[in-house]
Design a protein around this motif. Structure first.
Motif, PDB file in Angstrom:
ATOM      1  N   PHE A 333       0.951  -1.087  -0.040  1.00  0.00           N
ATOM      2  CA  PHE A 333      -0.008   0.029   0.118  1.00  0.00           C
ATOM      3  C   PHE A 333       0.954   1.263   0.065  1.00  0.00           C
ATOM      4  N   GLY A 334       2.111   1.149   0.138  1.00  0.00           N
ATOM      5  CA  GLY A 334       3.087   2.411   0.269  1.00  0.00           C
ATOM      6  C   GLY A 334       3.470   2.369   1.695  1.00  0.00           C
ATOM      7  N   HIS A 335       4.594   2.948   1.861  1.00  0.00           N
ATOM      8  CA  HIS A 335       5.336   3.184   2.990  1.00  0.00           C
ATOM      9  C   HIS A 335       4.444   4.225   4.041  1.00  0.00           C
ATOM     10  N   GLY A 336       4.084   3.914   5.424  1.00  0.00           N
ATOM     11  CA  GLY A 336       3.249   4.574   6.445  1.00  0.00           C
ATOM     12  C   GLY A 336       3.816   4.928   7.506  1.00  0.00           C
ATOM     13  N   ALA A 337       5.029   4.167   7.892  1.00  0.00           N
ATOM     14  CA  ALA A 337       5.619   4.278   9.166  1.00  0.00           C
ATOM     15  C   ALA A 337       6.286   5.850   9.209  1.00  0.00           C
ATOM     16  N   SER A 338       5.887   6.435  10.462  1.00  0.00           N
ATOM     17  CA  SER A 338       6.831   7.769  10.588  1.00  0.00           C
ATOM     18  C   SER A 338       7.985   7.763  11.201  1.00  0.00           C
ATOM     19  N   LEU A 377       6.085  -9.422   9.281  1.00  0.00           N
ATOM     20  CA  LEU A 377       5.611  -9.033   7.870  1.00  0.00           C
ATOM     21  C   LEU A 377       5.312  -7.392   7.497  1.00  0.00           C
ATOM     22  N   VAL A 378       4.821  -7.022   6.571  1.00  0.00           N
ATOM     23  CA  VAL A 378       4.706  -5.740   6.290  1.00  0.00           C
ATOM     24  C   VAL A 378       3.767  -5.099   7.272  1.00  0.00           C
ATOM     25  N   SER A 379       4.334  -3.821   7.617  1.00  0.00           N
ATOM     26  CA  SER A 379       3.356  -3.072   8.330  1.00  0.00           C
ATOM     27  C   SER A 379       3.537  -1.526   8.213  1.00  0.00           C
ATOM     28  N   TRP A 380       2.675  -0.828   8.877  1.00  0.00           N
ATOM     29  CA  TRP A 380       2.599   0.694   8.511  1.00  0.00           C
ATOM     30  C   TRP A 380       2.572   1.367   9.807  1.00  0.00           C
ATOM     31  N   SER A 381       3.001   0.685  10.800  1.00  0.00           N
ATOM     32  CA  SER A 381       2.928   1.271  12.261  1.00  0.00           C
ATOM     33  C   SER A 381       4.053   2.209  12.482  1.00  0.00           C
ATOM     34  N   LEU A 396       7.411  -1.293  19.081  1.00  0.00           N
ATOM     35  CA  LEU A 396       6.858  -1.213  17.830  1.00  0.00           C
ATOM     36  C   LEU A 396       5.756  -2.471  17.698  1.00  0.00           C
ATOM     37  N   ASN A 397       4.687  -2.038  17.123  1.00  0.00           N
ATOM     38  CA  ASN A 397       3.512  -3.012  16.721  1.00  0.00           C
ATOM     39  C   ASN A 397       3.844  -3.680  15.128  1.00  0.00           C
ATOM     40  N   GLY A 398       3.595  -4.991  15.079  1.00  0.00           N
ATOM     41  CA  GLY A 398       3.894  -5.385  13.897  1.00  0.00           C
ATOM     42  C   GLY A 398       3.139  -6.609  14.015  1.00  0.00           C
ATOM     43  N   ASN A 399       3.330  -7.411  12.674  1.00  0.00           N
ATOM     44  CA  ASN A 399       2.462  -8.670  12.471  1.00  0.00           C
ATOM     45  C   ASN A 399       3.568  -9.834  12.040  1.00  0.00           C
ATOM     46  N   PRO A 400       3.778 -10.910  13.066  1.00  0.00           N
ATOM     47  CA  PRO A 400       2.806 -10.944  14.332  1.00  0.00           C
ATOM     48  C   PRO A 400       3.652 -10.545  15.625  1.00  0.00           C
ATOM     49  N   LEU A 401       4.547  -9.734  15.439  1.00  0.00           N
ATOM     50  CA  LEU A 401       5.218  -9.450  16.881  1.00  0.00           C
ATOM     51  C   LEU A 401       4.896  -7.965  17.310  1.00  0.00           C
ATOM     52  N   VAL A 402       4.729  -7.841  18.581  1.00  0.00           N
ATOM     53  CA  VAL A 402       4.952  -6.428  19.120  1.00  0.00           C
ATOM     54  C   VAL A 402       6.359  -6.623  19.891  1.00  0.00           C
ATOM     55  N   ALA A 403       7.140  -5.675  19.742  1.00  0.00           N
ATOM     56  CA  ALA A 403       8.462  -6.001  20.112  1.00  0.00           C
ATOM     57  C   ALA A 403       8.973  -4.624  20.855  1.00  0.00           C
ATOM     58  N   GLU A 417       3.970 -12.268  20.510  1.00  0.00           N
ATOM     59  CA  GLU A 417       3.237 -12.621  19.388  1.00  0.00           C
ATOM     60  C   GLU A 417       1.786 -12.591  19.802  1.00  0.00           C
ATOM     61  N   CYS A 418       1.129 -11.719  19.112  1.00  0.00           N
ATOM     62  CA  CYS A 418      -0.392 -11.434  19.154  1.00  0.00           C
ATOM     63  C   CYS A 418      -0.800 -10.882  17.992  1.00  0.00           C
ATOM     64  N   MET A 419      -0.406 -10.278  17.235  1.00  0.00           N
ATOM     65  CA  MET A 419      -0.882  -9.605  16.120  1.00  0.00           C
ATOM     66  C   MET A 419      -1.111 -10.375  14.740  1.00  0.00           C
ATOM     67  N   GLY A 420      -1.857  -9.843  13.795  1.00  0.00           N
ATOM     68  CA  GLY A 420      -2.096 -10.473  12.733  1.00  0.00           C
ATOM     69  C   GLY A 420      -2.825  -9.370  11.625  1.00  0.00           C
ATOM     70  N   GLY A 421      -2.765 -10.024  10.424  1.00  0.00           N
ATOM     71  CA  GLY A 421      -3.396  -8.934   9.448  1.00  0.00           C
ATOM     72  C   GLY A 421      -2.414  -7.654   9.111  1.00  0.00           C
ATOM     73  N   GLU A 422      -3.247  -6.572   8.724  1.00  0.00           N
ATOM     74  CA  GLU A 422      -2.467  -5.375   8.531  1.00  0.00           C
ATOM     75  C   GLU A 422      -2.507  -4.542   9.475  1.00  0.00           C
ATOM     76  N   VAL A 423      -1.238  -4.474   9.765  1.00  0.00           N
ATOM     77  CA  VAL A 423      -1.050  -3.640  11.262  1.00  0.00           C
ATOM     78  C   VAL A 423      -0.550  -2.043  10.875  1.00  0.00           C
ATOM     79  N   ALA A 424      -1.508  -1.069  11.161  1.00  0.00           N
ATOM     80  CA  ALA A 424      -0.996   0.167  11.002  1.00  0.00           C
ATOM     81  C   ALA A 424      -1.191   1.119  12.182  1.00  0.00           C
ATOM     82  N   PRO A 425      -1.957   0.829  13.358  1.00  0.00           N
ATOM     83  CA  PRO A 425      -1.932   1.539  14.252  1.00  0.00           C
ATOM     84  C   PRO A 425      -0.736   1.481  15.204  1.00  0.00           C
ATOM     85  N   SER A 426      -0.281   2.492  15.589  1.00  0.00           N
ATOM     86  CA  SER A 426       0.958   2.394  16.444  1.00  0.00           C
ATOM     87  C   SER A 426       0.845   2.253  17.948  1.00  0.00           C
TER      88      SER A 426
END
Lengths: 570, 413
Positions: A333-338, A377-381, A396-403, A417-426
């Motif tokens: 979708f294009g880079h989103g992380a700030s 995997l890819v994320s935008w957080s 950092l929030n990510g799929n599948p890891l918060v780290a 390890e708890c996340m999945g799908g498309e991760v954009a929220p920080s």
């Protein structure tokens, strides 16, 4: 007869032995009882019992109910009686224990005397052992010294000084300059909004007088409104009386500097040529744009990241200092992380397909100070900085890891390890917990540590873009499906929901005890940070908006679709 | 007449007079004593030290020494609840030396100086029969075992480290750590935190087999008494007259404080011993530097014992994270309306002082280590069985093992 008894050593020995055993057993029994009583009453506080608290709450609602008052008094007497009975038990038990111990020791002393080891000089060897003794003693001293030094270093490295930063200058008696010895994580918080969602990236503004009413159409409390030269979805940052935005299109990618007081454009600089940048521009979705990542500043420079993969650094006067290329991004979708800064480091989260990593670039010259691979995997957080009390961490929030990572070295500190799908929220961080979520998953509260633990998880109307806000006892989220939810930060219970007309891309911010969240239509929903929904206002911008506003003292800077606004009391 | 008001001193704030049969609960910490009681304590301490010295040096009676010890345990321990005690007075003196705003009371100073003065002349008679902490351990010694020599020597560094840490914490106004981790005061006061009671119980249970573990391997005041006792003019001897090297006393000391005769002729060559000694002297500065550097790393954990630093860190955490988890102290601080920046400045100043102190602490430990290594490289010859002047607690247990009679024809009173 007594004299004869006293002369009978065997009888005396037996009496002493039996007395010691019986009194010893009695002493152990009493000690056990005392310890049990101590453990049982350790956490009991007669004034703060749960039942008490409930009755007091009821009394506040029904102050004239005599039965209730009597019930409280009876419970109070019972609780105090029980408490002081326990104290009395401890006191009497201690005296009994003392008597028991004395009665055990006296026969034991007698027994030790009559069973004292007699010296046998004929068994003592006559050789000189002084050298051997000296060698053993020196070796023992060396060993002990080494162990003490090792333990000292381990302790010193494990326990580091906790941070103390300069106070908000609005605090009484805080007109002084912050002492030079203070850490440099945050430079003058009150006068800067250094990255997405403010200091540390957690969405908490230090000012207390943010306006709660304006109208973009009539101009009420709109101090100024300036067109933004090109498109973009990055949020504004503010430093040193200047507001910065990144924007871009196929023609150019630019950083624009506005005067925070007047809105006039002080300078507008294109990225220009970046060594190593790909010749072709990437294809960028219209609702993402070339300038989706919010800029960051370290107080002396500003940094911007574009969808082309270019990171650029300007000083506050628009002089380009350095630029680097990390493109093209492999991101559907294009880079989103700030961006976010930490001391002398610019933190860049690049969660691309097959090449996820986080980097720290030197703010002065752009060199890579550290780079850490991520198994995500890819994320935008976007990363946040969290003060866990023991250390600063990047979360950092990510799929599948918060780290969590050490911002000084990039070392991975923990993962969950708890996340999945498309991760954009920080993430959000408060009360020692990291709060993370994304759509179709859950809202998780994770306790960072050597082994991260899940504190709680909750379902609900979860956001796909907007990040949670955690403050005190509450966690606020706002979804694209137009639901604002408030959860109990300690246990994840849903406290309330509010469903306005329009959904949310921007993230909530706390300012002056109120939560501000802007919907996609440009209406700001302002409500109290409380356990029930208490609206304060819903001022409108007059145009669409997706960005998170910046809050400085009594002003709010909002990027609309076409304009940059400065809101303040006129 | 000037003393009369002191003797007639009453509490400035009398306790409320409740109706009915309500009785005020007893407090766990002793009420502050009037000045008269403190002067009485000082007088009794002097008398006890004098009596103990007499019984050890002249009377040579273990039974009488034990009697004085029990009396001291009852009075200074259980009656006076272990406070004031010379062991803790180190901190008062340290604080007074480094903080001009703190004046150490004359009685506390006396408690600090008197045992040291007596040690300087007569050896560790304070440890023998007056110290309540030593006394409570001594009464439980029933089946002492001899510890391995390496362990004894290695553990011997701990009191120095403890002394340095206690002085550092007191000098910076941070904490009186000796009082905080006194294992026996909970017994004297018949009340205390569970962990304190457990620590004391463990020490006493250990003390059944390892004689006086706190005195030998922990007590910081023992370091000062050790140094003073080494220069004592009238130290206790095992034999009342001349030693006949009968070896009967060799295993009599549960504290392993008896030094055996060392012949003049050494199995090691003089050259070898001299080389080792010179090497140790030359590397002594290196040991001190390494130890000082390591010690400097302790400033963060030590800082967290200081209330001002703790408060500053808590306020900082609340300011930055807007957590709802405030403490009573931080709430009280905010309600007072004091300046946060001043608090941070104070905290930074204290941290800087503690960091400097940690360098000194480390250097001190390095110096002690180096000097001990040097001491174990110097051969001290003797013909007789003698108590180690520094480590001997003058308890008198060895008296009954010596068959030699004194000039009056007795060897134990």
């Amino acid at each position: 007869m007594m004299k004869e008894l006293m002369k009978d050593k065997t009888l005396l020995h037996n009496i002493a032995f039996v007395t010691a055993v019986v009194c010893g057993a009695f002493s152990l029994f009493v000690a056990f009882q005392l310890i049990s009583n101590c453990v049982a009453t350790k956490n009991s506080d007669p004034l703060n019992m749960e039942l008490f608290s409930e009755l007091r709450l009821r009394l506040q609602q029904e102050p004239d109910k005599d039965l209730l008052i009597q019930e409280i008094r009876d419970l109070d007497v019972l609780a105090r009686r029980s408490f002081f009975s326990s104290i009395s038990f401890q006191s009497n038990g201690t005296l009994l224990l003392l008597a028991g111990v004395i009665m055990t020791l006296i026969p034991l002393k007698y027994l030790s005397k009559i069973h004292a080891r007699m010296p046998h000089p004929d068994k003592f060897r006559v050789e000189d052992k002084s050298i051997e003794t000296a060698v053993i003693s020196r070796n023992a001293i060396w060993s002990a010294f080494g162990i003490i030094i090792a333990l000292t270093l381990i302790t010193g490295l494990q326990i580091t000084p906790r941070l103390t930063t300069a106070p908000n200058p609005t605090e009484p008696g805080s007109d002084d300059q912050p002492p030079a010895a203070m850490s440099k994580e945050i430079f003058d918080i009150s006068k800067s909004w250094p990255n997405l969602r403010g200091p540390y990236g957690i969405g908490i503004a230090s000012g207390t007088n943010a306006p709660t009413d304006w109208d973009g159409t009539t101009g009420r409390n709109i101090l100024w409104k300036t067109p933004v030269p090109r498109a973009g979805f990055s949020s504004p940052i503010v430093v040193d009386g200047r507001v910065f935005l990144s924007c871009g299109d196929n023609e150019a990618r630019e950083v624009v500097c506005f005067d925070a007081d007047t809105g006039s454009i002080l300078w507008q600089k294109a990225v220009g040529v970046v060594p190593g940048a790909p010749a072709e521009l990437p294809e960028v979705m219209e609702d993402v744009s070339f300038a989706a990542s919010t800029m960051a500043t370290d107080g002396e420079r500003v940094f911007a990241l574009f969808a082309t993969g270019n990171v650029i650094c300007f000083d506050l006067h628009g002089n380009r200092e350095w630029a680097r290329s990390f493109g093209p991004f492999d991101n559907e979708f294009g880079h989103g992380a700030s961006l976010i800064t930490y001391r002398d480091k610019l933190i860049v989260q690049l969660d691309e397909a097959k090449r996820a990593r986080i980097l720290a670039l030197s703010t002065s010259d752009g060199k890579t100070l550290w780079e850490t691979k991520r198994n995500v995997l890819v994320s935008w957080s976007t990363p946040i900085l969290a003060d866990t009390g023991d250390s600063m961490q990047l979360i950092l929030n990510g799929n599948p890891l918060v780290a969590g990572y050490d911002p000084e070295t990039g070392r991975e500190l923990w993962t969950y390890e708890c996340m999945g799908g498309e991760v954009a929220p920080s993430p959000a961080f408060a009360n020692g917990l990291a709060y993370v979520t994304t759509e179709y998953q859950k809202l998780f509260a994770i306790k960072p540590g050597t082994v991260a633990e899940l504190a709680w998880q909750a379902d609900g109307d979860l956001p796909d873009v907007s990040s949670p806000l955690a403050v005190g006892d509450f966690v606020f989220i706002a979804s694209s499906s137009a639901v604002i939810s408030c959860y109990d930060a300690k246990d994840g219970n849903l406290l309330w929901k509010h469903e306005p007309d329009s959904g949310f891309f921007s993230s909530p911010v706390l300012a002056g005890g109120n939560v501000y969240i802007m919907d996609k239509e440009g209406k700001m929903h302002i409500f109290e940070a409380a356990s029930a929904y208490k609206p304060v206002g819903t001022p409108e911008l007059g145009e669409e908006a997706s960005c998170t506003p910046a809050f400085i003292d009594n002003r709010i800077y909002i990027r609309g679709k076409e304009h940059l606004y400065c809101i303040g009391i006129k | 007449m000037r003393l009369l008001p002191i003797f007639l001193a009453v509490s400035r704030f009398p306790q409320p007079d409740f109706e009915g049969d309500y009785t005020l609960p007893t407090t766990t910490a002793p009420m502050p004593a009037g000045a008269a009681v403190e002067y009485l304590d000082t007088l009794l301490l002097t008398l006890a030290l004098s009596l103990a010295s007499y019984l050890i040096l002249k009377k040579r009676s273990r039974k009488m020494i034990f009697g004085v010890m029990i009396s001291s345990l009852i009075y200074f321990g259980f009656w006076r609840k272990g406070c004031i005690c010379p062991v803790g007075s180190i901190q008062n003196v340290a604080m007074a030396l480094f903080d001009t705003n703190y004046a150490v009371p004359i009685t506390v100073l006396s408690f600090f100086l008197l045992p040291i003065l007596f040690s300087l002349f007569f050896g560790r008679t304070f440890c023998a029969a007056v110290c309540p902490l030593g006394a409570i351990q001594d009464v439980v010694v029933t089946r002492p075992v001899k510890l391995p020599l390496p362990l004894t020597k290695a553990l011997g560094l701990i009191p120095y480290l403890y002394l340095a840490a206690a002085i550092l914490m007191a000098a910076t106004g941070s904490a009186f750590i000796i009082c905080r981790i006194d294992p026996f005061v909970a017994f004297f006061r018949m009340s205390g935190e569970l962990q304190m009671l457990l620590f004391g119980t463990i020490m006493l249970l250990l003390g059944i087999f390892i004689a006086r573990p706190y005195c030998r391997f922990i007590c910081p005041y023992g370091v000062l008494l050790n140094w003073a006792s080494r220069f004592s003019k009238y130290h206790m001897t095992i034999t009342p007259a001349n030693c006949i090297q009968c070896k009967l006393c060799e295993d009599s000391c549960p504290f392993d404080a008896i030094r055996k005769p060392v012949p003049t002729v050494s199995p090691e060559t003089r050259e070898k011993g001299l080389k080792r000694l010179i090497l140790l002297i030359l590397i002594l500065p290196l040991i001190i530097v390494i130890s000082a550097w390591a010690g400097s790393h302790l400033h963060a954990p030590f800082s967290r014992l200081n209330n001002t630093v703790i408060l500053a860190e808590q306020i900082s955490l609340e300011e930055r994270t807007h957590t709802s988890l405030s403490t009573l102290r931080s709430d009280a601080f905010r309600e007072r309306g004091q300046s946060i920046s001043d608090l941070y400045k104070d905290a930074e100043n204290i941290r800087a002082r503690i960091k400097y102190g940690c360098w000194v602490l480390g250097a001190f430990l390095g110096l002690v280590t180096g000097l001990k290594l040097i001491a174990f490289s110097v051969r001290r010859t003797s013909d007789d069985y003698e108590p180690d002047r520094g480590e001997c607690l003058s308890c008198g247990r060895c008296f009954s093992y010596c068959p030699v009679k004194d000039d009056e024809g007795t060897h134990e009173g």
